[in-house]
Design an enzyme around this catalytic site. Sequence first.
Site, PDB file in Angstrom:
ATOM      1  N   GLU A 132       0.572  -9.872  -1.362  1.00 47.28           N
ATOM      2  CA  GLU A 132      -0.798 -10.359  -1.562  1.00 47.28           C
ATOM      3  C   GLU A 132      -1.186 -10.375  -3.039  1.00 47.28           C
ATOM      4  OE1 GLU A 132      -3.292  -9.204   2.349  1.00 47.28           O
ATOM      5  OE2 GLU A 132      -2.242  -7.516   1.417  1.00 47.28           O
ATOM      6  N   ALA A 153       0.838  -1.202   0.000  1.00 47.01           N
ATOM      7  CA  ALA A 153       0.000   0.000   0.000  1.00 47.01           C
ATOM      8  C   ALA A 153       0.873   1.252   0.000  1.00 47.01           C
ATOM      9  CB  ALA A 153      -0.918  -0.001   1.220  1.00 47.01           C
ATOM     10  N   GLU A 203       2.482  -6.296   7.708  1.00 50.54           N
ATOM     11  CA  GLU A 203       1.479  -5.350   8.185  1.00 50.54           C
ATOM     12  C   GLU A 203       1.453  -5.159   9.696  1.00 50.54           C
ATOM     13  OE1 GLU A 203      -0.149  -6.573   4.130  1.00 50.54           O
ATOM     14  OE2 GLU A 203       1.045  -7.458   5.738  1.00 50.54           O
ATOM     15  N   GLY A 205       0.797  -5.540   0.505  1.00 45.03           N
ATOM     16  CA  GLY A 205      -0.091  -5.709  -0.641  1.00 45.03           C
ATOM     17  C   GLY A 205       0.603  -6.255  -1.867  1.00 45.03           C
TER      18      GLY A 205
END
Length: 260
Positions: A113, A65, A133, A110
């Site tokens: 992911e 992110a 995270e 992210g």
Amino acid sequence: MEESVRFEREGHIGLITLNRPDELNALNYDTLERLGNLIEQVRLDAKEIRVVIVKAEGRAFSAGADLKERRTLTEQQVRRNVRKIRDVFTALERLPQPTIAMINGFAFGGGFELALACDFRYAVADAKMGLTEVSLGIIPGAGGTQRLSRLIGPSKAKELILTARRIQAQEAYQIGFVNAVAKDTEELRELTMGLADEILANAPLAVYQAKSAIDRGSSVDLQTGLDIETMCYEVIIPTTDRLEALEAFREKRKPVFKGE
């Protein structure tokens, strides 16, 4: 100004490229919107685009992110962003086409992911990756807690997520996160394109249904999974590609598949 995500085609291969190298391909909202739109276009063009490769410019696959953007957001906007990234990655995972993540460098949060949402992951040897995270006071929100545990098992997934550990490509290979490790970016491209070419040699509709049977059957009991396999097989029976394969076998030649 260049687009944050590019799309190109090489034959039947669709190449989705994250293009924010100066920001380590961090995923801001505009990038996610662009990525989501491209994924939808790829889904609608499944006859021509038969394999999808997700890659990135620069020295990072994606640092996750965009924290610079995140600091400017209200709580409601943060929720919007989390929903967006989860929905985009789910759309990627649900593409009928096989998808390959070409991990050329950092893949954190992210970015990790995003790779998880692909069917295959190839990484360069010096790539570093992890779900970091909890070190930032949050948890993986784009499928990391669910997809990683299904891929490598709950205990190992907890070890990586709860420690926010960063691992090298070789360890990622050993635990089953990546399929192969390349010595450099040139070999990474060769391995990735080689896998794509192997898949492209086969009947595309059969490939799509085989992927669907595996994905849909992986979280159900065996009998339900067998029923799903039967339904996917039924889709293939009336196809011209199946008949072409039989004719090619009789004529001792390679079949010419058209995705029909």
